[in-house]
Enzyme design. Sequence first.
Site, mmCIF file in Angstrom:
data_model
loop_
_atom_site.group_PDB
_atom_site.id
_atom_site.type_symbol
_atom_site.label_atom_id
_atom_site.label_comp_id
_atom_site.label_asym_id
_atom_site.label_seq_id
_atom_site.Cartn_x
_atom_site.Cartn_y
_atom_site.Cartn_z
ATOM 1 N N CYS A 134 0.834 -1.206 0.000
ATOM 2 C CA CYS A 134 0.000 0.000 0.000
ATOM 3 C C CYS A 134 0.865 1.250 0.000
ATOM 4 O O CYS A 134 1.373 1.670 1.052
ATOM 5 C CB CYS A 134 -0.939 0.007 1.213
ATOM 6 S SG CYS A 134 -2.042 1.441 1.262
ATOM 7 N N CYS B 219 -0.554 4.106 2.113
ATOM 8 C CA CYS B 219 -0.348 3.925 3.552
ATOM 9 C C CYS B 219 1.085 4.224 3.972
ATOM 10 O O CYS B 219 1.330 4.835 5.011
ATOM 11 C CB CYS B 219 -0.684 2.488 3.956
ATOM 12 S SG CYS B 219 -2.290 1.882 3.401
ATOM 13 N N ASP B 220 2.046 3.756 3.172
ATOM 14 C CA ASP B 220 3.435 3.706 3.635
ATOM 15 C C ASP B 220 4.414 4.590 2.863
ATOM 16 O O ASP B 220 5.570 4.712 3.258
ATOM 17 C CB ASP B 220 3.940 2.257 3.565
ATOM 18 C CG ASP B 220 3.135 1.323 4.449
ATOM 19 O OD1 ASP B 220 2.624 1.794 5.479
ATOM 20 O OD2 ASP B 220 3.020 0.130 4.114
#
Length: 321
Positions: free
Chosen positions: A139, A142-143
């Site tokens: 992701c 997300c990261d």
Amino acid sequence: MTEAAVTDVRLAIVGSGPAGLTAALYAARANLDPLVIGGVPAGGQLMLTSEIENYPGFPDGIQGPELIELFRKQAAKFGARFLDDNVIGVDFTHRPFVLRTGTNGDVRARSVIVATGANARWLELPNEQRLRGKGVSACATCDGFFFKGRELVVVGGGDSAMEEALFLTKFATHVTVVHRGPHLRASRILQARARAHPKVSFVMDADVVDVFGKETVEGIVVREHGSGASRTLPAQGLFVAIGHDPATEVFRGALELDAKGYVKTHDITRTSVDGVFAAGDVYDHRYRQAVSAAGLGCMAALDAEKFLAEEVPLPVGPPPA
């Protein structure tokens, strides 16, 4: 902590990620006495996520497992009950609905929220699981923030891979896209954007065969199909963008699913069965974020509350013979 099985409930929630636990919170506050059948292991993909910095209300970030624990405590505070077990079969042909669990017998529910999520596909590399959360991710949204000033590799050739690569250029010094085929599968516009970006390059017709690093990712090994030769790409992060699989196998034949196996819904959370609702990544294959899943969990709980408030009272038990 696992509670004893509750045979008859007004509302059963299957899944214990952000969607399921938010649904449990709203349902508990509405006095629906929800039972969360959370799965084993419980908690969804956030249990495998390290630092989360884009969930509202946590300016200093929070660990994925810690966020799930807070979700669960808040739902339990208002009366949600939990059963740490897997649903291995369902019968949605009549109400009360029947959910068969692995070790705690059957649960009968007058309404059900399906929030079992989806699982990212992985490459099954020798060191992939060891380095998940240490440079291996599925992701970028997300990261990506954690990879400022680093060289990254994205695996995949579809729209998701191009979107991930382009997003990561905001942080990385360079992004290499590795695709196993000679041609990308992404839409032409996304291919054009990625190919035109000065930070993006491509390794085509090649497989990623390993990722290595002692504590964090240090490099990626690729093998070219034509020559069979292997080489190392310097990288401090590997993003796997080869798709997701919805956790819907147990609902096949009971709910209408789309071609990829995601639950089909109408009017946001309503499924093909009246009284069964869906929330989160089990049908949302576009956004796949913890906060959007939580929002959908809220909606599903409100829809279930309305359904139960308007229902004609049913006798508890199986239908007449």
